[in-house]
Scaffold this active site. Structure first.
Site, PDB file in Angstrom:
ATOM      1  N   LYS A  54       0.846  -1.204   0.000  1.00 51.47           N
ATOM      2  CA  LYS A  54       0.000   0.000   0.000  1.00 51.47           C
ATOM      3  C   LYS A  54       0.875   1.245   0.000  1.00 51.47           C
ATOM      4  CE  LYS A  54      -3.788  -2.566   1.916  1.00 51.47           C
ATOM      5  NZ  LYS A  54      -4.489  -3.116   3.072  1.00 51.47           N
ATOM      6  N   GLN A  98      -5.022  -2.022   9.224  1.00 52.69           N
ATOM      7  CA  GLN A  98      -4.844  -3.338   8.606  1.00 52.69           C
ATOM      8  C   GLN A  98      -5.479  -4.416   9.482  1.00 52.69           C
ATOM      9  OE1 GLN A  98      -3.320  -3.859   5.501  1.00 52.69           O
ATOM     10  NE2 GLN A  98      -4.158  -5.917   5.769  1.00 52.69           N
ATOM     11  N   ASP A 121     -11.447   2.299   3.378  1.00 49.50           N
ATOM     12  CA  ASP A 121     -11.719   0.867   3.216  1.00 49.50           C
ATOM     13  C   ASP A 121     -13.209   0.612   2.989  1.00 49.50           C
ATOM     14  OD1 ASP A 121      -9.671  -0.980   3.131  1.00 49.50           O
ATOM     15  OD2 ASP A 121      -9.355  -0.994   5.300  1.00 49.50           O
TER      16      ASP A 121
END
Ligand code: NDP
Length: 286
Positions: A54, A98, A121
């Site tokens: 990322k 995460q 997200d």
């Protein structure tokens, strides 16, 4: 002839578009740079790889990125305090924690602490509720990436029978909403589905997101179907395979995604896209 959908190529095309838009944004706004904060708690090796990818992707498109690494025994309060600070931080447009988190941290508390405008997200209940009701929102990256793969491969969705195998909050359920919004007739299967093969054989578009190596066999797929394989499974011999038995299914399908190189690269491309959108919306409201 079967068309293999090249997720690497499509994701690269999208990253190039994002890079160009990022440069434009900087010029048009006297220097706004999309900023992504990525938080990692613990040292799960797979999570570390994802976080690194990322970060690299942010660098490639000209974003600002910041990484927060916490030891596995960090308490929930510390993570929540960092999220609170990032919610107020004007240089950060997207916050990503995460997953999975260590067992003593409740992921729902963490996700709900993120400002929905920075929830790139697309996991916050506000964004899921907006998706459900057809409002503008950050959409979960993997299902959004699947929609892009379909669109950029010229596959029509309206009026099609779509079957999803898997009903997780991050893939199956949001994908159901996205396909429904595009006027597909959608069926979602799970472990209690009776006669799975009978259902999957009805699909014009079949999406496998179960996390079970090569469970979709050739005789479960209708001739000419579009097959999207979300699964990532590591076999005992080290090989990486999807949820679809590629060699059996590809001759029957009109389009199919490989693993690796299908859905996987799209997820990060969509994360970048959501972060850029957050920065652009922020620029309009500043
Ligand atoms: P989850 O384990 O959260 O969910 C799996 C779903 O599949 C569940 O709904 C489960 O049903 C269903 N399922 C499992 N086995 C069967 C079966 N034999 N028959 C029918 N349904 C079944 O997984 P995720 O959604 O998080 O991930 C799915 C896969 O996608 C994994 O391989 C994961 O690694 C991969 N993935 C890939 C991403 C990418 O970027 N390419 C991103 C996210 C995930 P039930 O609800 O009844 O238990």
């Amino acid at each position: 002839m079967t068309n293999i959908i090249d997720g690497n190529r499509i994701a690269q095309e999208i990253r190039n578009e994002i890079k160009a838009k990022t440069e434009r944004l900087k010029l048009d706004t006297a220097g706004i740079v999309p900023g992504l904060a990525v938080m990692l708690v613990g040292d799960d090796p797979a999570s570390k790889i994802y976080v690194k990818r990322k970060e690299n992707a942010c660098n490639e498109v000209g974003f600002y990125s910041r990484e927060y690494k916490f030891p596995a025994d960090t308490d929930e309060k510390t993570v929540l305090a960092t999220i609170d600070a990032l919610n107020q931080d004007a240089a950060i447009h997207g916050i990503l924690v995460q997953l999975p988190l260590p067992g003593h941290i409740n992921p729902a508390h963490i996700i709900e602490a993120i400002d929905p405008a920075k929830d790139v997200d697309g996991f916050h209940p506000v964004n899921i509720g907006r998706l459900l009701t057809g409002q503008t929102c950050h959409m979960a990256c993997t299902p959004k990436g699947i929609m892009e793969l379909l669109d950029r491969s010229g596959i029509k969705i309206e009026g099609k029978e779509a079957v999803i195998v898997g009903r997780s909050n991050i893939v199956g359920k949001p994908l159901f909403l996205m396909l429904l919004a595009r006027n597909a007739t959608v069926t979602v299967c799970h472990t209690k589905t009776k006669d799975l093969a009978e259902v999957t054989r009805r699909a014009d578009i079949l999406i496998a997101a179960a996390g079970k190596a090569e469970m979709i066999r050739g005789d479960m797929v209708r001739e000419g179907a579009v097959v999207i394989d979300v699964g990532i499974n590591r076999l005992g011999d080290g090989r990486l395979v999807g949820d679809v038995a590629f060699a059996e299914v590809s001759p029957r399908s009109s389009h199919i995604t490989p693993v690796p190189g299908g859905v996987g690269p799209m997820t990060i491309a969509m994360l970048l896209g959501n972060t850029l959108n957050a920065a652009m919306v922020g620029a309009q409201t500043d």
